[in-house]
Design an enzyme around this catalytic site. Structure first.
Site, PDB file in Angstrom:
ATOM      1  CE  LYS B  62      -3.891  -2.410   2.137  1.00  0.00           C
ATOM      2  NZ  LYS B  62      -4.596  -2.792   3.388  1.00  0.00           N
ATOM      3  CD  GLN B 106      -3.268  -4.312   6.570  1.00  0.00           C
ATOM      4  OE1 GLN B 106      -3.178  -3.340   5.828  1.00  0.00           O
ATOM      5  NE2 GLN B 106      -3.877  -5.439   6.189  1.00  0.00           N
ATOM      6  CG  ASP B 129      -9.704   0.148   4.835  1.00  0.00           C
ATOM      7  OD1 ASP B 129      -9.461  -0.019   3.621  1.00  0.00           O
ATOM      8  OD2 ASP B 129      -8.998  -0.305   5.746  1.00  0.00           O
TER       9      ASP B 129
END
Lengths: 315, 315
Positions: B62, B106, B129
């Site tokens: 990422k 994460q 997200d």
């Protein structure tokens, strides 16, 4: 052979009576309110704007139902000209009022007010209509604020957030009529935020396999014909005909449509989204309109309010 | 008759390459970042807890992807022993940081931390997200805070909230492969909060008729066989066989399953939820695993971050 005149027992009716079931639930809630009386009296605040006859009638029915089960109701009536800010201020005041466990904003609101700004101002814990985005989100994710929880969807009363009343009422009708949901194919006709979407999510949580049919569905009829359980919530009079149904389907008709009926005193008649007369014989069970889903909406509102009061008191 | 040696043109591939499409999107985003550089550099904060090899690899990918398109990334690495409150405090600090337009936590987090308390702490505007309950709710109701808005679902870039990356990536794969969604029958296999549920809601908004298949579905196979579009997101290696598919179906395979492969250097191979070799010939289009949905997730994360930065600056 006897030629006895004892008439044969009437065939067991396949009608699901929301009138009877909601009465049963209201009686249970009355017992519940009475048993917690020494600790708390559940309180519902009802905000009404303007004087639409349907809104007035609904609010009157809701207040009457509250009184019957032992819920205090507090009415706040505003003229059509009320500002959005005045309503939001009132909501915030009620959010802080310990006597109030549920806040209901009667919809629709006049055009100059953004409805969901007002309904989103209601604290999620007091949002007994289940319209707040956080209550809506929980319906998707089945997560409470405290983490991912395996909900007991079988018992909606135990869900620690508020589920919109009409969808909740549909599930309750199925449960109290002994209809198994798990493993069934369910088709929901209509995808509104108030009914179609939330009832689809509820059926999914109860392990039905759901399909959502809407205005852009091609050959809706053949999709509906795959369903063990049909929820019609589209708002089109008698749209669902008997050849849309599988033999032995269970049908919950959420529609309430007014059609001309010159032969009646009122000049109109209320009918559902399902052609009841045509479909009744083909269904395992079916709800009539009126007297099906309609009465359940208020019963679920009462239940949400009682649950809210109990949670506040840790009961 | 010629016996010319010109080889016949290869048949047009029916594979949807997520690798190629995500590369295309990243190139577009790089141009976009460059064009807004004088006003803002999009910034992504990445919180990593512990040292799971898969999490480390994802975070590395990422950050690398951010650098390539011109997004600043800020890493915050914590030991396995970090407390929930420390993470929430960091999230709050990042919520207030104007250089940060997206915050990524994460997952998974260690067991002593309630994941959704941390992800819900992220401000919805920075929730790239798409995991915050308010972003999730908007996916159901298609309402923005400012009222009920007719979303332009055709262009996900224009949606004024964040949509979870993997579901958004599935839709983008369909769009960029010229697959019409409107009016189609779509079956989603799996009902997870991360993929199955949100991708179902997105397909519904795009006017597909959706069915959600799950572990309690009876005869899933015959349900899947009705689908024009199949999204497999269940996490079971090669579960979907060719006799589950209608001739000419479009298949998006979200599954990434590791299966033993003693003949390979690593000793394992990644496969999807769909038996690709068996199904490829029957599909109009199909995504491979790897190289299908996988690369899209990061591309959508980048897009959400760029969108977030642009919104803050009113671009």
């Amino acid at each position: 052979m006897s030629t006895s005149s004892t008439p044969p027992a009437p065939p067991p009716s396949n009608r699901i009576s929301g009138t009877a079931i909601s009465k049963e639930i209201r009686a249970e809630l009355a017992v519940e309110c009475s048993s917690i009386k020494s600790t708390v009296t559940p309180g519902l605040a009802v905000i009404l704007v303007g004087s639409r006859p349907d809104s007035l009638a609904y609010v009157r029915m809701k207040k009457k139902a509250c009184a019957e089960v032992g819920i205090d109701s507090f009415g706040y009536d505003y003229p059509e000209t009320v500002t959005q800010q005045e309503l939001i201020d009132k909501v915030n005041e009620l959010n802080a009022d310990p006597k109030v466990h549920g806040i209901l904003v009667q919809l629709p609101l006049p055009n100059h007010i953004v409805e969901n700004l007002v309904t989103s101002a209601v604290h999620p814990d007091k949002d007994v209509d289940g319209l707040h985005p956080l209550n809506c989100a929980k319906l998707v994710t089945a997560q409470t604020h405290g983490g991912s929880v395996k909900m007991n969807w079988k018992d909606l009363k135990s869900i620690p957030f508020h589920i919109a009343c009409t969808p909740q009422g549909c599930i309750e009708l199925l449960d109290r009529s002994g209809v198994e949901i798990e493993g069934k194919r369910a088709v929901v006709i209509g995808r509104s935020n108030l009914v179609g979407m939330p009832v689809s999510l509820l059926l999914n949580h109860r392990n039905a396999t759901i399909t959502i049919v809407h205005s852009r569905t091609i050959d809706a009829q053949s999709v509906v014909r795959t369903a063990d359980i049909v929820i019609a919530a589209v708002g089109r009079a008698k749209m669902v005909k008997s050849d849309w149904l599988k033999e032995g389907a269970v049908v919950i008709d959420v529609g309430i449509n007014s059609v001309d009926a010159p032969d009646t005193k009122k000049g109109y008649r209320l009918v559902g989204d399902v052609d009841f007369d045509e479909c009744e014989g083909k269904c395992e069970k079916i709800t009539p309109v009126p007297g099906g889903v309609g009465p359940m909406t208020i019963a679920m509102l009462l239940r949400n309010t009682v649950n809210s009061a109990k949670r506040v008191c840790g009961i």
